[in-house]
Write a protein that holds these residues in place. Sequence first.
Motif, PDB file in Angstrom:
ATOM      1  N   LYS A  85      -1.981   7.791   4.347  1.00 44.11           N
ATOM      2  CA  LYS A  85      -2.352   6.715   3.724  1.00 44.11           C
ATOM      3  C   LYS A  85      -2.710   5.698   4.832  1.00 44.11           C
ATOM      4  CE  LYS A  85      -0.960   2.953   0.661  1.00 44.11           C
ATOM      5  NZ  LYS A  85       0.406   2.274   0.044  1.00 44.11           N
ATOM      6  N   THR A  89      -6.411   4.139   5.323  1.00 45.65           N
ATOM      7  CA  THR A  89      -6.575   2.502   5.291  1.00 45.65           C
ATOM      8  C   THR A  89      -7.109   2.104   6.590  1.00 45.65           C
ATOM      9  OG1 THR A  89      -4.709   2.513   3.589  1.00 45.65           O
ATOM     10  CG2 THR A  89      -5.651   0.391   4.593  1.00 45.65           C
ATOM     11  N   ASN A 118      -0.834  -1.976   3.758  1.00 44.65           N
ATOM     12  CA  ASN A 118      -0.011  -0.720   4.297  1.00 44.65           C
ATOM     13  C   ASN A 118       1.408  -1.327   4.231  1.00 44.65           C
ATOM     14  OD1 ASN A 118      -1.681   1.400   4.784  1.00 44.65           O
ATOM     15  ND2 ASN A 118      -2.511   0.623   6.820  1.00 44.65           N
TER      16      ASN A 118
END
Length: 121
Positions: A85, A89, A118
């Motif tokens: 992730k 991102t 994040n």
Amino acid sequence: MATEAYTRLAAILVKADTPQDYTAKYVRFALANRALYALMTSRPHATMKHNPPLQAAVHKVITQAMRIFCQDIESSVERRRAVMKVYITLYGGISLYTAGVLDQPSEKALIAELSAMNAGM
């Protein structure tokens, strides 16, 4: 070149203390070295097993992400997902920003936005 670049990036990221600091250091490196960053991210991860020095350098960067973003995550599956992730991102934000598609007024604003995305990892 990519091996050396990942090694340099890992040496920078080892000094990060927080998710925001990690994000800032990563983004600043990518934007200050755009052509090199494009080279670094142009190779499919699955092919890196054929180049052990490159694979080791990439894993140094990933290790730093795990240190920063996965402190409270015990499951290896969830740690992997958290790091994915973060990198999706970062890569997406940097790519869109450098292409002029992402409407951020400055590098500082980009870092703030990606840090917020994040947060809580």
